[in-house]
Design a protein around this motif. Structure first.
Motif, mmCIF file in Angstrom:
data_model
loop_
_atom_site.group_PDB
_atom_site.id
_atom_site.type_symbol
_atom_site.label_atom_id
_atom_site.label_comp_id
_atom_site.label_asym_id
_atom_site.label_seq_id
_atom_site.Cartn_x
_atom_site.Cartn_y
_atom_site.Cartn_z
ATOM 1 N N LEU A 51 7.935 0.144 -40.679
ATOM 2 C CA LEU A 51 9.229 -0.544 -40.745
ATOM 3 C C LEU A 51 9.563 -1.202 -39.412
ATOM 4 O O LEU A 51 10.053 -2.344 -39.383
ATOM 5 C CB LEU A 51 10.328 0.456 -41.129
ATOM 6 N N LEU A 52 9.287 -0.513 -38.322
ATOM 7 C CA LEU A 52 9.565 -1.088 -37.003
ATOM 8 C C LEU A 52 8.692 -2.308 -36.738
ATOM 9 O O LEU A 52 9.131 -3.274 -36.108
ATOM 10 C CB LEU A 52 9.342 -0.033 -35.917
ATOM 11 N N LEU A 91 15.184 -4.352 -35.440
ATOM 12 C CA LEU A 91 15.472 -2.921 -35.472
ATOM 13 C C LEU A 91 14.788 -2.227 -34.303
ATOM 14 O O LEU A 91 15.379 -1.362 -33.633
ATOM 15 C CB LEU A 91 15.010 -2.315 -36.795
ATOM 16 N N PHE A 92 13.550 -2.608 -34.050
ATOM 17 C CA PHE A 92 12.827 -2.027 -32.915
ATOM 18 C C PHE A 92 13.534 -2.352 -31.607
ATOM 19 O O PHE A 92 13.642 -1.498 -30.720
ATOM 20 C CB PHE A 92 11.390 -2.545 -32.879
ATOM 21 N N ASP A 93 14.032 -3.591 -31.477
ATOM 22 C CA ASP A 93 14.722 -3.980 -30.252
ATOM 23 C C ASP A 93 15.990 -3.159 -30.039
ATOM 24 O O ASP A 93 16.312 -2.777 -28.913
ATOM 25 C CB ASP A 93 15.069 -5.467 -30.295
ATOM 26 N N VAL A 94 16.726 -2.906 -31.125
ATOM 27 C CA VAL A 94 17.944 -2.094 -31.015
ATOM 28 C C VAL A 94 17.607 -0.706 -30.471
ATOM 29 O O VAL A 94 18.248 -0.200 -29.539
ATOM 30 C CB VAL A 94 18.654 -1.982 -32.377
ATOM 31 N N LEU A 95 16.580 -0.076 -31.048
ATOM 32 C CA LEU A 95 16.164 1.256 -30.599
ATOM 33 C C LEU A 95 15.641 1.202 -29.161
ATOM 34 O O LEU A 95 15.896 2.101 -28.359
ATOM 35 C CB LEU A 95 15.079 1.802 -31.533
ATOM 36 N N ARG A 96 14.925 0.137 -28.866
ATOM 37 C CA ARG A 96 14.345 -0.005 -27.520
ATOM 38 C C ARG A 96 15.430 -0.142 -26.464
ATOM 39 O O ARG A 96 15.396 0.533 -25.424
ATOM 40 C CB ARG A 96 13.416 -1.225 -27.504
ATOM 41 N N ILE A 129 7.434 6.748 -28.406
ATOM 42 C CA ILE A 129 7.796 5.697 -29.363
ATOM 43 C C ILE A 129 6.578 4.850 -29.717
ATOM 44 O O ILE A 129 6.308 4.580 -30.899
ATOM 45 C CB ILE A 129 8.923 4.817 -28.783
ATOM 46 N N ILE A 130 5.835 4.431 -28.706
ATOM 47 C CA ILE A 130 4.659 3.585 -28.957
ATOM 48 C C ILE A 130 3.586 4.369 -29.702
ATOM 49 O O ILE A 130 2.954 3.858 -30.637
ATOM 50 C CB ILE A 130 4.123 3.021 -27.632
ATOM 51 N N PHE A 131 3.366 5.621 -29.296
ATOM 52 C CA PHE A 131 2.356 6.444 -29.971
ATOM 53 C C PHE A 131 2.723 6.647 -31.440
ATOM 54 O O PHE A 131 1.878 6.487 -32.332
ATOM 55 C CB PHE A 131 2.225 7.794 -29.269
ATOM 56 N N ALA A 146 8.036 -2.813 -23.920
ATOM 57 C CA ALA A 146 7.269 -2.389 -25.091
ATOM 58 C C ALA A 146 7.495 -3.341 -26.247
ATOM 59 O O ALA A 146 8.494 -4.022 -26.347
ATOM 60 C CB ALA A 146 7.675 -0.984 -25.492
ATOM 61 N N ARG A 147 6.526 -3.363 -27.132
ATOM 62 C CA ARG A 147 6.602 -4.190 -28.343
ATOM 63 C C ARG A 147 6.278 -3.338 -29.546
ATOM 64 O O ARG A 147 5.468 -2.418 -29.472
ATOM 65 C CB ARG A 147 5.615 -5.364 -28.273
#
Length: 204
Positions: free
Chosen positions: A64-65, A71-76, A125-127, A202-203
């Motif tokens: 999903l991310l 959504l990923f940017d918000v969490l990041r 998060i990345i893992f 991170a991306r």
């Protein structure tokens, strides 16, 4: 999951966990500030974050991310803000008599701080988003594989928590002079801000 794939996973997790990051730095600083026993509450919060991220990834949050960069940017950005806040707090932490006079933090507060630190950890998060799903064989039972992967991660992560906590105990003796306490606090603050910068880059 084949034995070969499991060994690859264990090796990857062992090396990733061993590398200094927000979780290990937080364990060490809390062990120095509150002692290894009270730091157990911090470790419990960090481990809860690990479990949440791994299970969420296995259930599809990682995909999903990847599909939803916003959504990923918000969490990041939330994670970056929290790590920077930890950095500022560490930089400004009291030393000497002011530190010993500060009221002891409750186990709930230590747990909550550990949980939020773990959830903002860029390595985790990345893992969880990018690597963890690749170790799940879709042709084999999902539940058994998830249990094996999660338990393996918890055992390895707990081992390194213990190492860093014991390191904090030994370091606490060296930090008795006020000037060393201040230097350590500021170095920790810079490192937390640096981890925030790593998360910012991170991306999904």
């Amino acid at each position: 999951m084949s034995l070969h794939l499991w060994w690859l996973y264990v090796t990857a997790v062992f090396l990733i966990s061993a590398t200094p990051g927000p979780n290990m730095l937080h364990v060490m600083t809390q062990s120095i500030a509150h002692g290894p026993r009270r730091a157990l509450a911090t470790m419990a919060g960090l481990m809860s974050a690990v479990l949440l991220c791994l299970i969420a990834s296995a259930l599809g949050l990682g995909a999903l991310l990847k599909a939803s960069p916003r959504l990923f940017d918000v969490l990041r950005y939330a994670g970056v803000a929290y790590l920077v806040w930890l950095g500022v707090k560490a930089w400004r932490a009291p030393v000497g008599l002011a530190a010993t006079a500060a009221p002891a933090r409750s186990h709930h507060a230590l747990y909550a701080t550990g949980l939020l630190t773990g959830l903002s950890n860029p390595k985790l998060i990345i893992f969880a988003a990018a690597l963890f799903p690749q170790f799940i064989d879709t042709d084999r039972p999902f539940g058994v594989q998830l249990a094996i992967l999660v338990v393996s991660f918890v055992v390895i992560e707990s081992f390194w928590y213990s190492i860093y906590a014991l390191g904090g105990v030994k370091l606490a003796r060296w930090l008795e002079p006020v000037n060393r306490q201040r230097l350590f606090n500021r170095a920790s603050g810079v490192m937390f801000v640096g981890f925030g910068g790593a998360l910012l880059g991170a991306r999904a």
